[in-house]
Design a protein around this motif. Structure first.
Motif, PDB file in Angstrom:
ATOM      1  N   MET A   1     -66.097  65.403  18.692  1.00 62.04           N
ATOM      2  CA  MET A   1     -65.538  66.292  17.703  1.00 62.04           C
ATOM      3  C   MET A   1     -64.024  66.261  17.810  1.00 62.04           C
ATOM      4  O   MET A   1     -63.459  66.300  18.888  1.00 62.04           O
ATOM      5  N   SER A   2     -63.375  66.209  16.692  1.00 57.85           N
ATOM      6  CA  SER A   2     -61.920  66.164  16.692  1.00 57.85           C
ATOM      7  C   SER A   2     -61.345  67.556  16.894  1.00 57.85           C
ATOM      8  O   SER A   2     -62.050  68.556  16.862  1.00 57.85           O
ATOM      9  N   ASP A   3     -60.029  67.605  17.073  1.00 51.74           N
ATOM     10  CA  ASP A   3     -59.345  68.886  17.246  1.00 51.74           C
ATOM     11  C   ASP A   3     -59.225  69.645  15.928  1.00 51.74           C
ATOM     12  O   ASP A   3     -58.822  70.803  15.916  1.00 51.74           O
ATOM     13  N   GLU A   4     -59.553  68.995  14.822  1.00 50.30           N
ATOM     14  CA  GLU A   4     -59.378  69.607  13.511  1.00 50.30           C
ATOM     15  C   GLU A   4     -60.541  70.492  13.095  1.00 50.30           C
ATOM     16  O   GLU A   4     -60.475  71.147  12.078  1.00 50.30           O
ATOM     17  N   GLY A   5     -61.640  70.491  13.814  1.00 49.75           N
ATOM     18  CA  GLY A   5     -62.743  71.370  13.462  1.00 49.75           C
ATOM     19  C   GLY A   5     -64.087  70.673  13.446  1.00 49.75           C
ATOM     20  O   GLY A   5     -64.288  69.634  14.046  1.00 49.75           O
ATOM     21  N   PHE A   6     -64.968  71.243  12.681  1.00 53.32           N
ATOM     22  CA  PHE A   6     -66.361  70.815  12.608  1.00 53.32           C
ATOM     23  C   PHE A   6     -66.493  69.513  11.819  1.00 53.32           C
ATOM     24  O   PHE A   6     -65.873  69.345  10.781  1.00 53.32           O
ATOM     25  N   GLU A   7     -67.317  68.592  12.314  1.00 54.45           N
ATOM     26  CA  GLU A   7     -67.606  67.350  11.607  1.00 54.45           C
ATOM     27  C   GLU A   7     -69.103  67.245  11.378  1.00 54.45           C
ATOM     28  O   GLU A   7     -69.888  67.723  12.188  1.00 54.45           O
ATOM     29  N   ILE A   8     -69.480  66.600  10.286  1.00 52.79           N
ATOM     30  CA  ILE A   8     -70.901  66.403   9.984  1.00 52.79           C
ATOM     31  C   ILE A   8     -71.079  65.017   9.394  1.00 52.79           C
ATOM     32  O   ILE A   8     -70.258  64.553   8.600  1.00 52.79           O
ATOM     33  N   ASP A   9     -72.119  64.335   9.818  1.00 57.86           N
ATOM     34  CA  ASP A   9     -72.476  63.050   9.214  1.00 57.86           C
ATOM     35  C   ASP A   9     -73.375  63.374   8.028  1.00 57.86           C
ATOM     36  O   ASP A   9     -74.541  63.739   8.199  1.00 57.86           O
ATOM     37  N   TYR A  90     -70.284  70.044   1.179  1.00 60.84           N
ATOM     38  CA  TYR A  90     -69.374  69.110   1.849  1.00 60.84           C
ATOM     39  C   TYR A  90     -69.012  67.936   0.940  1.00 60.84           C
ATOM     40  O   TYR A  90     -67.862  67.518   0.906  1.00 60.84           O
TER      41      TYR A  90
END
Length: 97
Positions: A1-9, A90
């Protein structure tokens, strides 16, 4: 996970919503029907009080189990619908639709 927040595939999430979760719910459908069907244990000799008691207890048990499976199926179906909505949001946010 990046520092920018939530990620979803999104592809994986869409696959879960359209395939994996519906398949899981379908696997619960068969046992529900079987558990709600109460087959008698009476043989050619007729009714036996001990068999009647066991049969009644077993029928209540299988009804309760079937009800739990049915509820689980409803939760899984609702989760799939919600996941589809999340994927849509999204995709809209990313300008994909």
């Amino acid at each position: 996970m990046s520092d920018e927040g939530f990620e979803i595939d999104l592809a994986d999430a869409q696959k879960a919503a359209d395939v994996a979760l519906p398949n899981l719910a379908n696997h619960l459908r068969g046992p529900v029907t079987v558990l709600f069907s109460h087959e008698g244990l009476h043989g050619p000799g007729g009714n036996m009080p001990a068999v009647d008691n066991v049969q009644s207890v077993y029928a209540h048990y299988t009804d309760a189990l079937a009800e739990r499976l049915r509820h689980g199926r409803e939760v899984i179906d609702a989760t799939a619908r919600t996941l589809r909505d999340i994927v849509t949001v999204y995709r809209r946010a990313d300008g994909q639709i």
